[in-house]
Motif scaffolding. Structure first.
Motif, mmCIF file in Angstrom:
data_model
loop_
_atom_site.group_PDB
_atom_site.id
_atom_site.type_symbol
_atom_site.label_atom_id
_atom_site.label_comp_id
_atom_site.label_asym_id
_atom_site.label_seq_id
_atom_site.Cartn_x
_atom_site.Cartn_y
_atom_site.Cartn_z
ATOM 1 N N ILE A 107 0.839 -1.204 0.000
ATOM 2 C CA ILE A 107 0.000 0.000 0.000
ATOM 3 C C ILE A 107 0.869 1.247 0.000
ATOM 4 O O ILE A 107 0.588 2.224 -0.709
ATOM 5 N N ALA A 108 1.943 1.234 0.773
ATOM 6 C CA ALA A 108 2.844 2.384 0.822
ATOM 7 C C ALA A 108 3.481 2.629 -0.544
ATOM 8 O O ALA A 108 3.595 3.784 -0.981
ATOM 9 N N VAL A 109 3.863 1.576 -1.229
ATOM 10 C CA VAL A 109 4.449 1.725 -2.569
ATOM 11 C C VAL A 109 3.403 2.236 -3.548
ATOM 12 O O VAL A 109 3.673 3.128 -4.350
ATOM 13 N N ALA A 110 2.182 1.701 -3.467
ATOM 14 C CA ALA A 110 1.117 2.124 -4.378
ATOM 15 C C ALA A 110 0.766 3.591 -4.162
ATOM 16 O O ALA A 110 0.483 4.307 -5.117
ATOM 17 N N ILE A 111 0.797 4.033 -2.923
ATOM 18 C CA ILE A 111 0.471 5.426 -2.634
ATOM 19 C C ILE A 111 1.498 6.359 -3.268
ATOM 20 O O ILE A 111 1.154 7.431 -3.765
ATOM 21 N N ASN A 112 2.752 5.973 -3.293
ATOM 22 C CA ASN A 112 3.785 6.820 -3.891
ATOM 23 C C ASN A 112 3.697 6.860 -5.413
ATOM 24 O O ASN A 112 4.165 7.809 -6.024
ATOM 25 N N VAL A 120 -6.409 8.996 -5.596
ATOM 26 C CA VAL A 120 -6.380 7.558 -5.326
ATOM 27 C C VAL A 120 -5.649 7.299 -4.008
ATOM 28 O O VAL A 120 -6.036 6.411 -3.241
ATOM 29 N N GLU A 121 -4.627 8.080 -3.728
ATOM 30 C CA GLU A 121 -3.898 7.949 -2.472
ATOM 31 C C GLU A 121 -4.830 8.163 -1.287
ATOM 32 O O GLU A 121 -4.826 7.386 -0.329
ATOM 33 N N HIS A 122 -5.666 9.185 -1.351
ATOM 34 C CA HIS A 122 -6.605 9.460 -0.264
ATOM 35 C C HIS A 122 -7.655 8.352 -0.151
ATOM 36 O O HIS A 122 -8.047 7.982 0.952
ATOM 37 N N PHE A 181 -8.115 6.080 3.126
ATOM 38 C CA PHE A 181 -9.418 6.032 3.792
ATOM 39 C C PHE A 181 -9.895 4.593 3.946
ATOM 40 O O PHE A 181 -10.361 4.192 5.018
ATOM 41 N N ALA A 182 -9.771 3.798 2.891
ATOM 42 C CA ALA A 182 -10.195 2.393 2.951
ATOM 43 C C ALA A 182 -9.352 1.612 3.964
ATOM 44 O O ALA A 182 -9.870 0.777 4.713
ATOM 45 N N PHE A 183 -8.061 1.887 3.995
ATOM 46 C CA PHE A 183 -7.177 1.195 4.929
ATOM 47 C C PHE A 183 -7.527 1.539 6.374
ATOM 48 O O PHE A 183 -7.604 0.654 7.231
#
Length: 61
Positions: free
Chosen positions: A29-34, A40-42, A46-48
């Motif tokens: 998730i951290a990699v996907a957020i970057n 999409v990051e937010h 939020f889902a997490f």
């Protein structure tokens, strides 16, 4: 009649595997957020957070 006291209540191998998988998911998730955009990051954050809160309520009950 089988003696149920000899059987462990917690499967330690499964618990360790679960800890490793949780770490991998959090890292993913951290990699996907970057990589992905801010909207999409937010949404992912939020889902997490909602998943963590729901899991905490299920564990408490």
């Amino acid at each position: 009649m089988a003696n149920s006291l000899d059987e462990p209540l917690i499967d330690w191998q499964a618990e360790n595997l679960l800890k490793i998988l949780v770490f991998v998911v959090i890292f993913g998730i951290a990699v996907a957020i970057n990589i992905i955009s801010k909207k999409v990051e937010h949404a992912i954050a939020f889902a997490f957070i909602c998943t963590i809160i729901a899991g905490a309520f299920l564990i408490i009950k």
